[in-house]
Enzyme design. Structure first.
Site, PDB file in Angstrom:
ATOM      1  N   TYR A  51      19.182  81.256 -14.682  1.00  0.00           N
ATOM      2  CA  TYR A  51      19.565  80.545 -16.050  1.00  0.00           C
ATOM      3  C   TYR A  51      18.730  79.273 -16.127  1.00  0.00           C
ATOM      4  O   TYR A  51      18.911  78.603 -16.958  1.00  0.00           O
ATOM      5  CB  TYR A  51      20.986  80.316 -16.006  1.00  0.00           C
ATOM      6  CG  TYR A  51      21.342  79.435 -14.700  1.00  0.00           C
ATOM      7  CD1 TYR A  51      21.510  78.199 -14.841  1.00  0.00           C
ATOM      8  CD2 TYR A  51      21.941  80.185 -13.595  1.00  0.00           C
ATOM      9  CE1 TYR A  51      21.943  77.308 -13.764  1.00  0.00           C
ATOM     10  CE2 TYR A  51      22.020  79.215 -12.490  1.00  0.00           C
ATOM     11  CZ  TYR A  51      22.384  77.887 -12.600  1.00  0.00           C
ATOM     12  OH  TYR A  51      22.546  76.982 -11.460  1.00  0.00           O
TER      13      TYR A  51
ATOM     14  N   HIS B 173      34.350  66.948  -0.491  1.00  0.00           N
ATOM     15  CA  HIS B 173      35.035  68.175  -1.298  1.00  0.00           C
ATOM     16  C   HIS B 173      34.883  67.911  -2.733  1.00  0.00           C
ATOM     17  O   HIS B 173      35.248  68.789  -3.363  1.00  0.00           O
ATOM     18  CB  HIS B 173      36.586  67.850  -1.292  1.00  0.00           C
ATOM     19  CG  HIS B 173      37.091  68.528   0.485  1.00  0.00           C
ATOM     20  ND1 HIS B 173      37.123  67.659   1.453  1.00  0.00           N
ATOM     21  CD2 HIS B 173      37.280  69.939   0.940  1.00  0.00           C
ATOM     22  CE1 HIS B 173      37.693  68.026   2.541  1.00  0.00           C
ATOM     23  NE2 HIS B 173      37.503  69.513   2.190  1.00  0.00           N
TER      24      HIS B 173
END
Length: 246
Positions: free
Chosen positions: A105, A160
């Site tokens: 992409y 995270h």
């Protein structure tokens, strides 16, 4: 597209107003690219309920797109460059790191490092991720305001929350949600640190179809914006900016 104030379309003006108010919008890139719709909201406005909303109703990866100038001043590299450098001491990494032609992409990804704010515990609960996201927005604002920020004083890695470094030329260089969201932030005049999270289909596991994302937007009163609209608005915005002297 119907022109409104400053030449912007009504849809872009609605999106800008929503972002200025710290609200969520839906952002679609391009058909033939990822063809994905992302939940998109300013990092400084995120609340734990927004993180919960994204992980429940979007389901993709919750990331924070960062302004390219702020990323450079903060010393945030692209993850692929970190791995290439690490390859000097671990040659196996050369087989893993992305190469030209790997991505279907785009020419490259925008991933930088994954972080937790130092005041978080594990970093993954909604309130922990909210703190990290808010603080990322804060350091981007302060950095662009001229403060000398030591990124490591506030954050640690691994963590995270994925950070994304926008291309220097924004949508003139790359048409990912990273660049599209930062471009919208520039147009809106807000801190260019934006949370993005892909919408996934619960049944197929694929990216949610555009028509279904638009319907979700209608059902939840969220502005739905397409990448082509953002590019058109960016050209109008650029034309309104003071010219830099040589």
């Amino acid at each position: 597209m119907d022109a409104g104030a400053n030449g912007y379309s009504e849809n872009i003006r609605r999106a800008v107003t929503a972002l200025q108010n710290g609200e969520m919008i839906l952002l679609f890139d391009l058909e033939g690219r990822e063809a994905e719709t992302d939940f998109t909201i300013p990092a400084t406005a995120v609340k734990p309920s927004d993180v919960r909303w994204m992980r429940n109703d979007a389901g993709g990866l919750i990331c924070v797109a960062l302004d390219p100038d702020a990323s450079e001043k903060l010393g945030l590299p692209l993850m692929a460059d970190i791995i290439r450098e690490a390859n000097r001491s671990n040659s196996a990494l050369s087989r893993i790191v992305e190469k030209s032609g790997d991505l279907k992409y785009d020419s490259r990804s925008s991933f930088s490092i994954w972080v937790n704010h130092r005041d978080t515990r594990t970093g993954i609960p909604d309130n922990d991720r909210t703190l990290t996201i808010n603080k990322l927005g804060e350091v981007v604002k302060n950095t662009l305001d001229g403060e000398n920020i030591h990124f490591g004083n506030e954050f640690r890695t691994p963590g995270h929350v994925a950070t994304l470094r926008a291309a220097k030329g924004l949508v003139h260089e790359r048409m990912g949600q990273t660049e599209l969201s930062i471009t919208l932030a520039k147009i809106a005049g807000i801190t260019p640190a934006m949370v993005v999270c892909e919408m996934l289909d619960d049944e197929t596991g694929n990216a949610l179809e555009k028509k279904d994302a638009e319907q979700y937007g209608n059902d939840h009163n969220l502005v739905f914006v397409e990448g082509e609209e953002v590019v058109e608005a960016y050209e109008i915005w650029l034309s309104s900016q003071p010219q830099k002297k040589n």
